[in-house]
Design an enzyme around this catalytic site. Structure first.
Site, PDB file in Angstrom:
ATOM      1  N   GLU A 168       0.792  -1.216  -0.077  1.00 25.20           N
ATOM      2  CA  GLU A 168      -0.065  -0.053  -0.154  1.00 25.20           C
ATOM      3  C   GLU A 168       0.708   1.283  -0.080  1.00 25.20           C
ATOM      4  O   GLU A 168       0.488   2.417   0.314  1.00 25.20           O
ATOM      5  CB  GLU A 168      -1.044   0.066   1.121  1.00 25.20           C
ATOM      6  CG  GLU A 168      -2.314  -0.921   0.899  1.00 25.20           C
ATOM      7  CD  GLU A 168      -2.890  -1.797   1.655  1.00 25.20           C
ATOM      8  OE1 GLU A 168      -3.862  -1.594   2.252  1.00 25.20           O
ATOM      9  OE2 GLU A 168      -2.057  -2.580   2.441  1.00 25.20           O
ATOM     10  N   TYR A 170       3.920   1.920   1.352  1.00 28.23           N
ATOM     11  CA  TYR A 170       4.606   2.103   2.553  1.00 28.23           C
ATOM     12  C   TYR A 170       6.232   1.873   2.006  1.00 28.23           C
ATOM     13  O   TYR A 170       6.530   1.624   0.943  1.00 28.23           O
ATOM     14  CB  TYR A 170       4.237   1.546   3.898  1.00 28.23           C
ATOM     15  CG  TYR A 170       2.981   1.762   4.533  1.00 28.23           C
ATOM     16  CD1 TYR A 170       2.918   3.371   4.941  1.00 28.23           C
ATOM     17  CD2 TYR A 170       1.689   1.090   4.618  1.00 28.23           C
ATOM     18  CE1 TYR A 170       1.530   3.749   5.303  1.00 28.23           C
ATOM     19  CE2 TYR A 170       0.393   1.638   4.953  1.00 28.23           C
ATOM     20  CZ  TYR A 170       0.555   3.136   5.362  1.00 28.23           C
ATOM     21  OH  TYR A 170      -0.799   3.599   5.976  1.00 28.23           O
ATOM     22  N   ARG A 218       2.806  -8.652   4.064  1.00 33.42           N
ATOM     23  CA  ARG A 218       1.504  -8.047   3.380  1.00 33.42           C
ATOM     24  C   ARG A 218       2.451  -7.240   2.249  1.00 33.42           C
ATOM     25  O   ARG A 218       2.924  -6.507   2.321  1.00 33.42           O
ATOM     26  CB  ARG A 218       0.868  -7.173   4.295  1.00 33.42           C
ATOM     27  CG  ARG A 218      -0.297  -6.484   3.835  1.00 33.42           C
ATOM     28  CD  ARG A 218      -1.268  -5.999   4.569  1.00 33.42           C
ATOM     29  NE  ARG A 218      -2.490  -5.279   3.900  1.00 33.42           N
ATOM     30  CZ  ARG A 218      -3.696  -4.891   4.581  1.00 33.42           C
ATOM     31  NH1 ARG A 218      -3.604  -4.990   6.100  1.00 33.42           N
ATOM     32  NH2 ARG A 218      -4.584  -4.520   3.861  1.00 33.42           N
ATOM     33  N   HIS A 256      -1.821   4.150  -1.234  1.00 36.00           N
ATOM     34  CA  HIS A 256      -2.921   5.083  -0.557  1.00 36.00           C
ATOM     35  C   HIS A 256      -3.020   6.353  -1.352  1.00 36.00           C
ATOM     36  O   HIS A 256      -4.063   7.038  -1.412  1.00 36.00           O
ATOM     37  CB  HIS A 256      -2.255   5.727   0.634  1.00 36.00           C
ATOM     38  CG  HIS A 256      -2.543   4.671   1.776  1.00 36.00           C
ATOM     39  ND1 HIS A 256      -3.528   3.922   2.023  1.00 36.00           N
ATOM     40  CD2 HIS A 256      -1.634   4.110   2.748  1.00 36.00           C
ATOM     41  CE1 HIS A 256      -3.616   2.947   3.065  1.00 36.00           C
ATOM     42  NE2 HIS A 256      -2.346   3.243   3.562  1.00 36.00           N
ATOM     43  N   GLN A 343     -16.640   6.146   8.572  1.00 34.27           N
ATOM     44  CA  GLN A 343     -16.902   7.661   9.416  1.00 34.27           C
ATOM     45  C   GLN A 343     -16.345   7.586  10.755  1.00 34.27           C
ATOM     46  O   GLN A 343     -15.820   8.989  11.032  1.00 34.27           O
ATOM     47  CB  GLN A 343     -18.360   7.880   9.360  1.00 34.27           C
ATOM     48  CG  GLN A 343     -19.035   8.467   8.137  1.00 34.27           C
ATOM     49  CD  GLN A 343     -20.420   8.501   8.195  1.00 34.27           C
ATOM     50  OE1 GLN A 343     -21.470   7.748   7.478  1.00 34.27           O
ATOM     51  NE2 GLN A 343     -20.957   9.429   9.033  1.00 34.27           N
TER      52      GLN A 343
END
Length: 681
Positions: A168, A170, A218, A256, A343
């Site tokens: 992702e 990183y 991951r 991201h 949220q």
């Protein structure tokens, strides 16, 4: 579906020399509790309840191996020996539940929101304000040692292993990809060199620990950014990680900074599982699927069809810590499903607030609310069965009170009944069904088609709650007509076609969250058939999703020849404030809504004053000049007002929209419902 249908999910499996009792992993979900030593008792209780709930393995929120790896200043780390004692609170909390606890080692690289960030290159992420400094070859080796030391300390703290965060976007991903790695040393250039950092981290951790120590890596199975890894390259990396000594390869999706939504409600369930399946075919160690897996049916299909050995769910464990036991006991109707809204979880984390859950405000606050039964139950009346009223009735009944719930319509759900008609928000129906089931079990007296009570009826109750919510704001007689509709009237339709034919031009007045939802409703062929089958994998939805977002479903690469979208209705969206439309939408989902409308060619106008609607159109003033917006139909989304009760009663309190209609917010309303129920003794 019978209990035996889920047997495959509860078949134990070995990750090298570690037995995992079932196929469920609680994926890493940063809560904010990890960042402060004073919160570790609360974090321990949070993990304990999920272990009690039956999950086979839990991955903690991310802990940095050193300061350069911080997500934000002073975020959680495991770097020093003195920190081991604090971490033992977490590992001690889950003893006795046959649940493995794994610490995620997360170095954010150029994603860190602080001035000390380091990366493969000197570069700045488009989602960051800080520019990273390039790690020298010697500094890269120090970072590897920091990962290994973090793993060693994890073992001392009693963790069953570590998850190395390599996906992702990183730090490790920044080395893997040409997008952020233009180095000319042994950690740059060829794929073999670019994956050297990942391989050396895993191999050196394994050299220090036997196969009874889990090493999960991951890996982004698809990157969704330009100049990212291709699927054949990802397979090569996966094989190298296996050879280096990993126990499990877990799935990450995208970066991201990718402009493709991967976890929001619009993403179909298990949309990316087939990429995990492609990796599983190439390695012999266990592979775990993730992303938009929030029902038993989806998890079961993934494992049953051998797309993955394990399934990772993160947000669903915020929503219901007992989800695994409920699946095992075939109590599916008792599951409080994650609705993918973000949220109270991710939106909180990104503004440095503690994570929680819209549908379960107890999440991450388990030690702060006492739900033990009261000694002297009270008679309670709750007026209004929207999200706040349903939650208030549920929590009050859990406390042992005698609850009567009154709803003037013939259905429970309030605003969630409208929300579940929005394309991508079908899961909101799950919450209504959950409360309906729980209120029946708790013997709450539910009265539908019951108008607002008068004082003579209310006198029999000790406490009265006004949860009547809101109604759309009426702009007055100048905004009436056969072609003018409130958002409420429109969204009650199974399809927009019932009121507004395709190819019509529509002016939407008001660009808050509801205005954006109305636009998406008008732009979709979505039809509410009354019975949602939204708990299983839908390949047609997955195919449409990849086509819509311009991603090749087989390779995962971004398409370069995406055809422009021809909208089914021509929409103009207007707002009074002279600022960017959608400015106040949620941080993690708002960009998706804004991009949707841009792709669909929605014309957006800010800073207008509405004058009237007549046969000419919508009369406005823009920049001190009069203008007319011509349209076939008009939808009013200009805010809400609280439902007025013509009753004065000293026993009555109000929550949610009945208390404050200025900001329609189910997260706040449900949290208020819990706090109100707890306050009654």
């Amino acid at each position: 579906m019978s209990q035996s249908s889920f047997n495959v999910l509860f078949k134990p499996i070995n990750a090298l020399d570690v037995r995992i009792k079932n196929r469920f992993i609680m994926g890493s979900m940063h809560t904010g509790l990890e960042d402060h030593k004073k919160n570790f008792d609360e974090l321990a209780q949070y993990y304990k309840l999920r272990a009690q709930g039956g999950v086979g393995l839990i991955v903690t929120g991310g802990f940095a191996p050193n300061v350069t790896g911080w997500a934000v200043p002073f975020s959680g780390t495991l770097q020093f020996s003195w920190q081991v004692k604090t971490h033992k609170k977490l590992t001690d909390a889950i003893k006795g539940y046959d649940c493995k606890l794994v610490l995620q080692i997360l170095h954010t690289g150029r994603y860190g929101f602080h001035p000390f960030i380091k990366s493969a290159d000197t570069s700045k992420a488009p989602i960051n304000v800080f520019t990273a400094k390039k790690l020298s070859t010697k500094q890269v080796q120090k970072q590897i040692n920091a990962f290994v030391r973090c793993a060693d300390l994890s073992a001392r703290a009693g963790y069953d292993g570590v998850e190395v965060m390599g996906s992702e976007g990183y730090l490790i991903n920044q080395f893997l990809s040409k997008r952020t790695n233009s180095r000319d040393d042994v950690y740059g250039g060829s794929l073999e060199n670019r994956m050297r950092l990942a391989v050396e981290i895993v191999s050196k951790i394994r050299a220090n620990h036997p196969k009874q120590f889990l090493i999960i890596f991951r890996l982004s199975m698809v990157e969704l950014v330009e100049n990212g890894l291709t699927l054949p390259e990802i397979i090569i990396v996966a094989k190298a990680i296996e050879q280096a000594g990993a126990s499990i390869i877990n799935t990450g999706i995208g970066w991201h900074e990718a402009r493709i939504p991967t976890i929001v409600t619009q993403v179909p369930k298990a949309a990316y599982a087939h990429f995990t399946a492609a990796i599983k075919q190439q390695v012999s160690i266990l592979v775990c699927a993730s992303n938009r897996i929030n029902t038993a049916e989806v998890a079961n299909e993934i494992v049953q069809t051998k797309q993955a050995d394990l399934v990772s769910m993160a947000r669903p464990f915020l929503a219901d810590p007992d989800i695994v036991n409920k699946i095992k006991d075939n109590q599916l109707s008792d599951i409080n499903h994650c609705i993918g809204c973000n949220q109270a979880c991710l939106d909180h984390v990104f503004v440095k607030k503690r994570a929680s859950c819209l549908v379960n405000p107890l999440a991450c606050y388990e030690t702060q609310f006492d739900l033990t039964k009261v000694k002297q139950p009270k008679q309670i009346a709750i007026v209004g069965a929207g999200p706040s009223g349903l939650a208030a009735a549920y929590y009050a009944a859990l406390k042992g009170h005698y609850v009567s719930l009154f709803e003037k319509s013939n259905q429970l759900g309030g605003q969630f009944l409208l929300a579940q008609n929005i394309p991508g928000k079908e899961d909101y129906l799950f919450t209504i069904e959950y409360y309906e089931q729980q209120l029946a079990k708790l013997n709450v007296q539910v009265f539908l088609n019951k108008p607002i009570l008068d004082n003579s009826e209310l006198d029999q109750f000790d406490h009265i709650l006004n949860a009547t919510g809101i109604i759309p704001r009426d702009l007055g007689s100048k905004f009436k007509g056969e072609n003018v509709f409130s958002y409420e009237r429109l969204l009650k339709c199974g399809s927009a076609d019932e009121l507004i034919p395709k190819q019509s031009s529509v002016a939407v007045i008001g660009a808050g969250g509801i205005g954006f939802d109305v636009c998406e409703f008008l732009l979709s062929d979505h039809i509410n058939e009354g019975e949602h089958n939204n708990k299983s994998i839908d390949q047609n939805k997955i195919k449409h999703y990849f086509n819509y977002w311009g991603v090749d479903q087989q390779s995962g690469l971004l398409k370069t020849d995406v055809s422009p979208i021809t909208p089914i209705r021509n929409i103009t969206l207007l707002q009074r404030k002279n600022e960017k439309l959608g400015k106040y939408l949620s941080k993690t989902t708002g960009w998706v809504h804004r991009l949707n409308l841009k792709k669909e060619g929605v014309k957006q106008i800010a800073g207008v004053s509405y004058q009237k609607i007549d046969e000419q159109g919508l009369h406005i003033i823009k920049d001190d000049k009069p203008d007319i917006i011509k349209a076939d139909y008009f939808v009013i989304c200009a805010g809400q007002v609280s439902v007025e009760l013509n009753i004065q009663n000293d026993k009555m309190q109000s929550i949610g929209g009945a208390l404050n209609a200025n900001q329609l917010d189910a997260k706040v309303a449900i949290r208020q419902a819990l706090e109100w129920a707890i306050s009654i003794n």
